[in-house]
Scaffold this active site. Structure first.
Site, mmCIF file in Angstrom:
data_model
loop_
_atom_site.group_PDB
_atom_site.id
_atom_site.type_symbol
_atom_site.label_atom_id
_atom_site.label_comp_id
_atom_site.label_asym_id
_atom_site.label_seq_id
_atom_site.Cartn_x
_atom_site.Cartn_y
_atom_site.Cartn_z
ATOM 1 N N HIS A 1 0.903 -1.314 0.234
ATOM 2 C CA HIS A 1 -0.040 -0.059 -0.002
ATOM 3 C C HIS A 1 0.983 1.243 -0.050
ATOM 4 C CE1 HIS A 1 -3.266 -2.630 2.179
ATOM 5 N NE2 HIS A 1 -3.602 -2.194 0.982
ATOM 6 N N LYS B 1 -15.969 -7.398 5.359
ATOM 7 C CA LYS B 1 -14.731 -7.959 5.987
ATOM 8 C C LYS B 1 -14.649 -7.621 7.370
ATOM 9 C CE LYS B 1 -11.406 -7.039 2.265
ATOM 10 N NZ LYS B 1 -10.408 -6.019 1.409
ATOM 11 N N ARG C 1 -1.850 -6.107 -8.201
ATOM 12 C CA ARG C 1 -0.774 -7.162 -8.049
ATOM 13 C C ARG C 1 -1.122 -8.419 -9.069
ATOM 14 N NH1 ARG C 1 -2.565 -7.755 -1.905
ATOM 15 N NH2 ARG C 1 -4.334 -7.462 -3.082
ATOM 16 N N SER D 1 -3.086 -7.556 3.337
ATOM 17 C CA SER D 1 -3.303 -7.257 4.656
ATOM 18 C C SER D 1 -3.736 -8.913 5.187
ATOM 19 C CB SER D 1 -4.606 -6.115 4.963
ATOM 20 O OG SER D 1 -4.061 -4.994 4.524
HETATM 21 O O1 PNS Z 1 -9.428 -2.415 0.770
HETATM 22 P P1 PNS Z 1 -10.750 -2.890 0.352
HETATM 23 O O2 PNS Z 1 -11.345 -3.242 1.485
HETATM 24 O O3 PNS Z 1 -10.781 -4.014 -0.770
HETATM 25 O O4 PNS Z 1 -11.380 -1.711 -0.379
HETATM 26 C C1 PNS Z 1 -12.574 -1.769 -0.845
HETATM 27 C C2 PNS Z 1 -13.374 -0.167 -0.752
HETATM 28 C C3 PNS Z 1 -13.612 -0.046 0.784
HETATM 29 C C4 PNS Z 1 -12.671 0.639 -1.474
HETATM 30 C C5 PNS Z 1 -14.855 -0.663 -1.378
HETATM 31 O O5 PNS Z 1 -15.700 -1.600 -0.764
HETATM 32 C C6 PNS Z 1 -15.649 0.778 -1.500
HETATM 33 O O6 PNS Z 1 -15.368 1.546 -2.414
HETATM 34 N N1 PNS Z 1 -16.353 1.005 -0.674
HETATM 35 C C7 PNS Z 1 -17.363 2.190 -0.597
HETATM 36 C C8 PNS Z 1 -18.728 2.088 -0.930
HETATM 37 C C9 PNS Z 1 -18.750 2.066 -2.215
HETATM 38 O O7 PNS Z 1 -18.699 3.070 -2.928
HETATM 39 N N2 PNS Z 1 -19.356 1.084 -2.956
HETATM 40 C C10 PNS Z 1 -19.440 0.812 -4.429
HETATM 41 C C11 PNS Z 1 -18.099 0.521 -4.836
HETATM 42 S S1 PNS Z 1 -18.296 0.383 -6.739
#
Ligand code: PNS
Length: 177
Positions: free
Chosen positions: A25, A49, A99, A136
């Site tokens: 990250h 998660k 990745r 993570s």
């Molecule tokens: O590190 P992660 O958990 O893979 O991140 C995923 C994250 C938090 C970036 C994604 O779930 C997100 O954007 N959540 C916010 C809500 C949202 O906009 N959802 C629609 C995504 S298209």
């Protein structure tokens, strides 16, 4: 005649749950600062998660890990859509590291959905090969079983991670090798 210079600042958002932030990250965020005037690291709660660290702890670890990187701000997103947050902070793009093909399959629908919703673009940066295996969840699993994850997470994370997982120390190198 020379065109007037574009003076507006280009802001990007690096979103994620960062539970905890890894060396991969940090590498992507650092590289994003070369491309944008400001990078906002947006910490979200992913309902899919189960978090190991509280939002406050994740923010602290990110701030400590990125203290020497200029042009970065760490912020918590309390809920709602990422596109709305990006609009609020005036971001022109989301930045994500890729990745592997698995990442591509996970990230691509989100990138397309965000563009569908508000024309928000996503910039994918190729993951640094040294960190290709670093996530993570894998770091937590390995550390939880006593494996050595030093170098895979920032120093600011390592001690907290071992403490949270109840690990005294890692196994280190295998004797005899
Ligand atoms: O590190 P992660 O958990 O893979 O991140 C995923 C994250 C938090 C970036 C994604 O779930 C997100 O954007 N959540 C916010 C809500 C949202 O906009 N959802 C629609 C995504 S298209």
């Amino acid at each position: 005649m020379t065109e007037p210079r574009e003076t507006s600042r280009h802001i990007a958002v690096c979103p994620g749950s960062f539970d905890p932030v890894t060396a991969g990250h940090v590498d992507v965020i650092r590289r994003a600062t070369v491309l944008f005037d400001e990078v906002v690291v947006a910490v979200l709660t992913n309902p899919a998660k189960q978090a190991t660290f509280t939002l406050e702890e994740r923010l602290e670890m990110l701030r400590e890990s990125l203290a020497d990187v200029p042009g970065v701000r760490v912020d918590a997103v309390s809920g709602g859509l990422l596109v709305d947050y990006c609009r609020q902070v005036g971001a022109v793009a989301v930045v994500k590291g890729l990745r592997s093909g698995t990442d591509f399959a996970y990230e691509m629908p989100m990138a397309l959905m965000n563009r569908h919703l508000t024309d928000l673009e996503t910039v994918f940066l190729p993951g640094e090969p040294r960190f290709e295996h670093v996530s993570s969840s894998l770091v937590k699993e390995v550390a939880g079983h006593g494996g050595d994850v030093s170098g895979l997470v920032p120093d600011a994370v390592l001690a907290r991670l071992l403490a949270r997982l109840g690990v005294v120390g890692h196994t280190g190198t295998v004797p005899g090798r």
